[in-house]
Design a protein around this motif. Structure first.
Motif, PDB file in Angstrom:
ATOM      1  N   ALA A  55      74.123  -1.117  37.962  1.00  0.00           N
ATOM      2  CA  ALA A  55      75.367  -1.771  37.528  1.00  0.00           C
ATOM      3  C   ALA A  55      76.465  -0.727  37.324  1.00  0.00           C
ATOM      4  N   GLN A  56      76.105   0.400  36.708  1.00  0.00           N
ATOM      5  CA  GLN A  56      77.101   1.450  36.471  1.00  0.00           C
ATOM      6  C   GLN A  56      77.584   2.066  37.777  1.00  0.00           C
ATOM      7  N   LEU A  57      76.634   2.315  38.685  1.00  0.00           N
ATOM      8  CA  LEU A  57      77.018   2.949  39.955  1.00  0.00           C
ATOM      9  C   LEU A  57      77.935   2.025  40.748  1.00  0.00           C
ATOM     10  N   GLU A  58      77.609   0.732  40.746  1.00  0.00           N
ATOM     11  CA  GLU A  58      78.482  -0.204  41.463  1.00  0.00           C
ATOM     12  C   GLU A  58      79.895  -0.183  40.865  1.00  0.00           C
ATOM     13  N   GLN A  59      79.948  -0.156  39.543  1.00  0.00           N
ATOM     14  CA  GLN A  59      81.252  -0.121  38.880  1.00  0.00           C
ATOM     15  C   GLN A  59      82.021   1.163  39.214  1.00  0.00           C
ATOM     16  N   GLU A  60      81.275   2.248  39.441  1.00  0.00           N
ATOM     17  CA  GLU A  60      81.902   3.526  39.805  1.00  0.00           C
ATOM     18  C   GLU A  60      82.268   3.588  41.279  1.00  0.00           C
ATOM     19  N   GLY A  61      81.951   2.518  42.033  1.00  0.00           N
ATOM     20  CA  GLY A  61      82.351   2.491  43.439  1.00  0.00           C
ATOM     21  C   GLY A  61      81.283   2.960  44.412  1.00  0.00           C
ATOM     22  N   LEU A  83      75.957   0.227  47.180  1.00  0.00           N
ATOM     23  CA  LEU A  83      74.521  -0.018  46.966  1.00  0.00           C
ATOM     24  C   LEU A  83      73.927  -0.747  48.168  1.00  0.00           C
ATOM     25  N   ILE A  84      72.773  -0.289  48.621  1.00  0.00           N
ATOM     26  CA  ILE A  84      72.038  -1.017  49.673  1.00  0.00           C
ATOM     27  C   ILE A  84      71.267  -2.166  49.025  1.00  0.00           C
ATOM     28  N   HIS A  85      70.683  -1.905  47.860  1.00  0.00           N
ATOM     29  CA  HIS A  85      70.056  -2.976  47.075  1.00  0.00           C
ATOM     30  C   HIS A  85      70.823  -3.124  45.766  1.00  0.00           C
ATOM     31  N   ALA A 128      65.634   1.040  44.375  1.00  0.00           N
ATOM     32  CA  ALA A 128      66.847   0.571  45.052  1.00  0.00           C
ATOM     33  C   ALA A 128      67.468   1.759  45.768  1.00  0.00           C
ATOM     34  N   PHE A 129      68.052   1.473  46.946  1.00  0.00           N
ATOM     35  CA  PHE A 129      68.685   2.536  47.739  1.00  0.00           C
ATOM     36  C   PHE A 129      70.204   2.489  47.583  1.00  0.00           C
ATOM     37  N   ILE A 130      70.787   3.673  47.623  1.00  0.00           N
ATOM     38  CA  ILE A 130      72.243   3.847  47.585  1.00  0.00           C
ATOM     39  C   ILE A 130      72.653   4.427  48.937  1.00  0.00           C
ATOM     40  N   HIS A 131      73.764   3.934  49.480  1.00  0.00           N
ATOM     41  CA  HIS A 131      74.159   4.332  50.836  1.00  0.00           C
ATOM     42  C   HIS A 131      74.525   5.821  50.899  1.00  0.00           C
ATOM     43  N   PRO A 132      74.130   6.494  51.984  1.00  0.00           N
ATOM     44  CA  PRO A 132      74.483   7.916  52.139  1.00  0.00           C
ATOM     45  C   PRO A 132      75.990   8.173  52.053  1.00  0.00           C
ATOM     46  N   ARG A 133      76.808   7.182  52.443  1.00  0.00           N
ATOM     47  CA  ARG A 133      78.267   7.371  52.353  1.00  0.00           C
ATOM     48  C   ARG A 133      78.717   7.685  50.930  1.00  0.00           C
TER      49      ARG A 133
END
Lengths: 138, 138
Positions: A91-97, A100-102, A115-120
């Motif tokens: 939730a925090q990472l999404e809020q930071e922009g 998220l892959i999952h 859960a994976f986070i996109h390499p970008r």
């Protein structure tokens, strides 16, 4: 916003051409072999050394994502960091922009939510979070 | 021959284009920032989470090895495994036919003896061993 802390490097994932040869080499490197899991599109060999795990993936289908990765690049495919609270972290990472892959965790190879986070969003590194309960190491 | 056991994943090394932006992103991921070291050909940001370390390298010279790596590939550059006895590990690996980049350990970023093994011997993964004394974590 104080990030959910990473408590360790849980594992790295490596894509290999020949799993049997790779299993032999990684045992000689000093890692402990924990067995092979078979999936429709890949075979995975699991290793550990202390609390760090290594996953070797041999793609079965050259047109799968892992198959293309092997052809174009090969080697280390992703890193996974251990956290204690993956939902808050996501939730925090999404809020930071972060991309998220999952957005919701799925169950990973070790039986924990992942859960994976996109390499970008991680400077070209496919990044995984693994929720490891306290007392289970990281 | 019983290999010298890996006691943990000591660190991963990542090559990035913009160190300041990467430092910000990796702190948001939950890693703890330990500072920047400046070298003639690269700047390195050090992080840790639990006993796992992350090193972010920004090459200064596009024609250096790291500069070419960034241009051609970027992302995770190497993994380092912790061992307790690096000289015995290197001697054994050489005897097993592994191609060593360093036959004698050199002193690494964390002040411990380190040595690199060629990706050709590790299924396309540039692999480092770090000798971490017992009691210093891994």
């Amino acid at each position: 916003m104080v990030p959910v802390p990473v408590v360790g490097i849980h594992h790295i994932g490596i894509v290999v051409e020949n799993l049997d040869e790779a299993i032999e080499a990684y045992q000689k490197l000093g890692l402990t072999f924990d067995g092979v899991k078979d999936f429709p599109h890949t075979r995975v060999a699991l290793f550990h050394g202390g609390e760090g795990h290594v996953e070797l993936f041999e793609p079965k289908d050259p047109e799968s994502d892992l198959g293309r990765y092997l052809r174009e690049r090969g080697g280390i495919h992703h890193v996974a960091y251990a956290v204690r609270d993956i939902r808050t972290a996501l939730a925090q990472l999404e809020q930071e922009g972060f991309e998220l892959i999952h957005r919701e965790p799925v169950i990973g190879l070790h039986g924990f939510p992942v859960a994976f986070i996109h390499p970008r969003s991680c400077h070209r590194v496919l990044t995984e979070l693994v929720e490891v309960p306290e007392g289970e190491g990281h």
